[in-house]
Write a protein that holds these residues in place. Structure first.
Motif, short mmCIF file in Angstrom:
data_model
loop_
_atom_site.label_atom_id
_atom_site.label_comp_id
_atom_site.label_asym_id
_atom_site.label_seq_id
_atom_site.Cartn_x
_atom_site.Cartn_y
_atom_site.Cartn_z
N TYR A 52 7.71 7.07 -18.45
CA TYR A 52 6.49 6.86 -17.66
C TYR A 52 5.50 8.00 -17.84
CZ TYR A 52 8.20 2.64 -15.37
OH TYR A 52 8.62 1.37 -15.12
N LEU A 53 6.02 9.22 -17.95
CA LEU A 53 5.14 10.38 -18.13
C LEU A 53 4.41 10.29 -19.47
CD1 LEU A 53 4.24 13.12 -16.95
CD2 LEU A 53 6.27 14.16 -17.96
N ARG A 54 5.16 9.96 -20.53
CA ARG A 54 4.55 9.83 -21.86
C ARG A 54 3.53 8.71 -21.92
NH1 ARG A 54 9.60 11.41 -24.47
NH2 ARG A 54 10.37 9.31 -24.07
N ALA A 55 3.79 7.65 -21.17
CA ALA A 55 2.87 6.51 -21.17
C ALA A 55 1.64 6.75 -20.30
CB ALA A 55 3.61 5.26 -20.69
N GLY A 56 1.57 7.93 -19.66
CA GLY A 56 0.41 8.24 -18.83
C GLY A 56 0.40 7.49 -17.51
N LEU A 57 1.56 7.06 -17.05
CA LEU A 57 1.63 6.24 -15.84
C LEU A 57 2.10 7.00 -14.61
CD1 LEU A 57 3.16 3.05 -17.53
CD2 LEU A 57 0.80 3.33 -16.69
N LEU A 58 2.68 8.18 -14.81
CA LEU A 58 3.20 8.94 -13.67
C LEU A 58 2.07 9.71 -12.99
CD1 LEU A 58 5.91 9.69 -12.24
CD2 LEU A 58 5.90 11.77 -13.61
N GLU A 113 8.42 25.76 1.45
CA GLU A 113 9.61 26.60 1.50
C GLU A 113 10.63 25.94 2.43
OE1 GLU A 113 8.79 30.62 2.58
OE2 GLU A 113 10.87 31.23 2.36
N GLY A 114 11.70 25.43 1.87
CA GLY A 114 12.78 24.87 2.68
C GLY A 114 13.79 25.94 3.04
N ASP A 115 14.89 25.51 3.63
CA ASP A 115 15.89 26.48 4.07
C ASP A 115 16.44 27.28 2.89
OD1 ASP A 115 15.91 26.43 6.75
OD2 ASP A 115 17.46 24.91 6.97
N ALA A 116 16.82 26.60 1.84
CA ALA A 116 17.32 27.30 0.66
C ALA A 116 16.60 26.83 -0.60
CB ALA A 116 18.82 27.07 0.50
N VAL A 117 15.87 25.76 -0.46
CA VAL A 117 15.27 25.05 -1.60
C VAL A 117 13.76 25.26 -1.58
CG1 VAL A 117 15.04 22.76 -2.64
CG2 VAL A 117 17.11 23.35 -1.37
N ALA A 118 13.17 25.41 -2.77
CA ALA A 118 11.71 25.46 -2.89
C ALA A 118 11.24 24.11 -3.41
CB ALA A 118 11.28 26.57 -3.83
N HIS A 119 10.26 23.53 -2.75
CA HIS A 119 9.78 22.19 -3.12
C HIS A 119 8.41 22.34 -3.78
CE1 HIS A 119 12.99 20.68 -0.52
NE2 HIS A 119 12.58 21.55 0.39
N LEU A 120 8.33 22.01 -5.07
CA LEU A 120 7.11 22.21 -5.85
C LEU A 120 6.56 20.86 -6.27
CD1 LEU A 120 8.34 25.08 -8.25
CD2 LEU A 120 7.58 25.24 -5.87
N ARG A 121 5.37 20.54 -5.82
CA ARG A 121 4.78 19.24 -6.12
C ARG A 121 3.59 19.39 -7.08
NH1 ARG A 121 3.16 15.23 -1.28
NH2 ARG A 121 5.43 14.97 -1.17
N TYR A 122 3.53 18.50 -8.05
CA TYR A 122 2.50 18.53 -9.09
C TYR A 122 1.84 17.17 -9.24
CZ TYR A 122 4.74 22.88 -10.21
OH TYR A 122 5.24 24.14 -10.11
N ARG A 123 0.56 17.21 -9.55
CA ARG A 123 -0.17 16.02 -9.92
C ARG A 123 -0.27 15.99 -11.44
NH1 ARG A 123 -5.50 14.44 -10.93
NH2 ARG A 123 -6.28 16.58 -10.94
N VAL A 124 -0.05 14.84 -12.04
CA VAL A 124 -0.24 14.72 -13.50
C VAL A 124 -1.73 14.51 -13.75
CG1 VAL A 124 0.41 13.48 -15.58
CG2 VAL A 124 2.06 13.68 -13.69
N VAL A 125 -2.31 15.41 -14.56
CA VAL A 125 -3.75 15.37 -14.82
C VAL A 125 -4.02 14.42 -15.99
CG1 VAL A 125 -5.77 16.74 -15.46
CG2 VAL A 125 -3.96 17.76 -14.05
N ARG A 126 -4.97 13.50 -15.78
CA ARG A 126 -5.28 12.55 -16.87
C ARG A 126 -6.77 12.52 -17.16
NH1 ARG A 126 -0.87 9.36 -14.71
NH2 ARG A 126 -2.27 8.39 -13.23
N ASP A 144 0.82 -1.21 0.00
CA ASP A 144 0.00 0.00 0.00
C ASP A 144 0.86 1.27 0.00
OD1 ASP A 144 0.99 -0.23 2.51
OD2 ASP A 144 -0.95 -0.11 3.54
N LYS A 145 2.14 1.12 -0.22
CA LYS A 145 3.00 2.31 -0.34
C LYS A 145 3.17 2.72 -1.80
CE LYS A 145 5.55 1.89 3.97
NZ LYS A 145 6.89 2.04 4.56
N ASP A 146 3.87 3.84 -2.00
CA ASP A 146 4.08 4.36 -3.35
C ASP A 146 5.27 3.69 -4.03
OD1 ASP A 146 2.01 6.16 -2.98
OD2 ASP A 146 3.33 7.79 -2.38
N VAL A 147 5.29 3.81 -5.34
CA VAL A 147 6.46 3.41 -6.13
C VAL A 147 7.15 4.69 -6.59
CG1 VAL A 147 7.27 2.26 -8.22
CG2 VAL A 147 5.36 1.28 -6.92
N ALA A 148 8.44 4.82 -6.30
CA ALA A 148 9.21 6.01 -6.69
C ALA A 148 10.13 5.68 -7.86
CB ALA A 148 10.03 6.52 -5.51
#
Lengths: 214, 214
Positions: B159-165, B201-214, B144-148
């Motif tokens: 994987y992105l082109r195949a619509g799987l990400l 907002e991290g200490d020096a890094v910005a973390h941007l998360r996106y969902r792939v819309v299908r 029940d965990k994710d695959v990275a």
């Protein structure tokens, strides 16, 4: 009194679509880059329109407009053209008789032209003796406010390379463009150091602000 | 049960420096991309080291490690090489006898190889029948965990082109690299739509998360 530059950029790093020209100044598909801003209350108010959405994105645009006392832009940003003004089919610029700047604007060009006064506080001054002269004039006009570089990327890069840019803000939109003009392409060696100073989460856009370290 | 990909990217869009090779797998200057992570408590703990910095960056890495039940990576990510395993000078991979994954890892390759069991919970399974087969095996292993997807960019793009990400997270570091490998280069037409789901907002890094819309 900072020299600032902000721009909308896709997740894959493009600031216009491919093949920008007079018909499509933002390139093919490039309008999509800026859709996030057209519905904001602060942007609409500045463009003389009613309504719009309040919230963090609108507040950010309002803050940016309020702190800007003068604008510098390149000739291509002004008309899309180059060469002598009399041969430029868009010599009156994209921005009409009531431009949204409402502050003094300094246009970098190799071709002298008389200043112009538009409605609403916008003036155009055409600067032929380089980026440092334009900045000096813009700083004097801005008083205790900031000077904003309106673009294009090439003008930003000139100021960045010259060590004159203080702040850079990217509005990252959740789009992949695939092709177009990249903000940092051709910047050359001796890349400047940046320090992240602010991250804001907008409705769909991430706003990343950096200080140029000198 | 999502298929996820996260990667560190410079402000000008690079995920490695120029000319990655066996001596410099991240390309010239590419190590600088990942400096933000080496000092984090959660990263150090996973790599068997003491100490480190707590805070939002460390929490984010801890969360990512905790939700990952299996990993998929490309052959080049595994050894930097290609072709038959017996000719690969790095056939034992970059990751040693006690790899930091601690979950089943599925390596995409054209060259069959027996599975291997390493210390600490990491197993390597070599998948020769394509990305969908690898995903199927990884999902079964992840429960029940994710695959990275661990990379590289080319595997993510497949994987992105195949619509799987399902999810993409960029850790944007305040660096300009000037040259190197770009995450989205060569993705081709039919670009996927993305929806921004989180900004941290991290200490020096910005973390941007996106969902792939299908």
């Amino acid at each position: 009194m900072a020299l600032t530059f902000e721009i909308t950029v896709t997740l894959d790093g493009f600031v216009t679509g491919p093949d920008p020209n007079l018909e499509q100044p933002l390139g093919a598909g490039g309008e999509a880059l800026h859709e996030w801003i057209f519905g904001l209350r602060s942007w609409r108010e500045r463009h003389g329109r009613e309504g719009g959405t309040a919230g963090p994105d609108s507040d950010l645009v309002a803050e940016s407009l309020a702190r800007t006392g003068a604008v510098i832009m390149g000739r291509r940003m002004f008309t899309g053209g180059d060469g002598p003004w009399e041969d430029d089919p868009n010599r009156d610029s994209w921005f009409g008789d009531d431009p949204p700047f409402r502050v003094p604007v300094f246009v970098l060009t190799h071709h002298p032209r008389e200043p112009e006064i538009k409605q609403g506080g916008t003036t155009y001054t055409f600067v032929t003796d380089g980026i440092e002269a334009a900045l000096e004039q813009a700083r004097a006009a801005a008083g205790d406010k900031d000077v904003a570089i309106a673009g294009g990327p090439n003008v930003m890069q000139q100021y960045l390379r010259a060590g004159l840019l203080d702040e850079l803000e990217l509005h990252v939109v959740p789009l992949l463009m695939g092709d177009g003009v990249r903000l940092f392409d051709g910047l050359g060696p001796d890349l400047p150091k940046l320090e992240r100073t602010r991250v804001l989460e907008g409705d769909a856009v991430a706003h990343l602000r950096y200080r140029v370290v000198r």
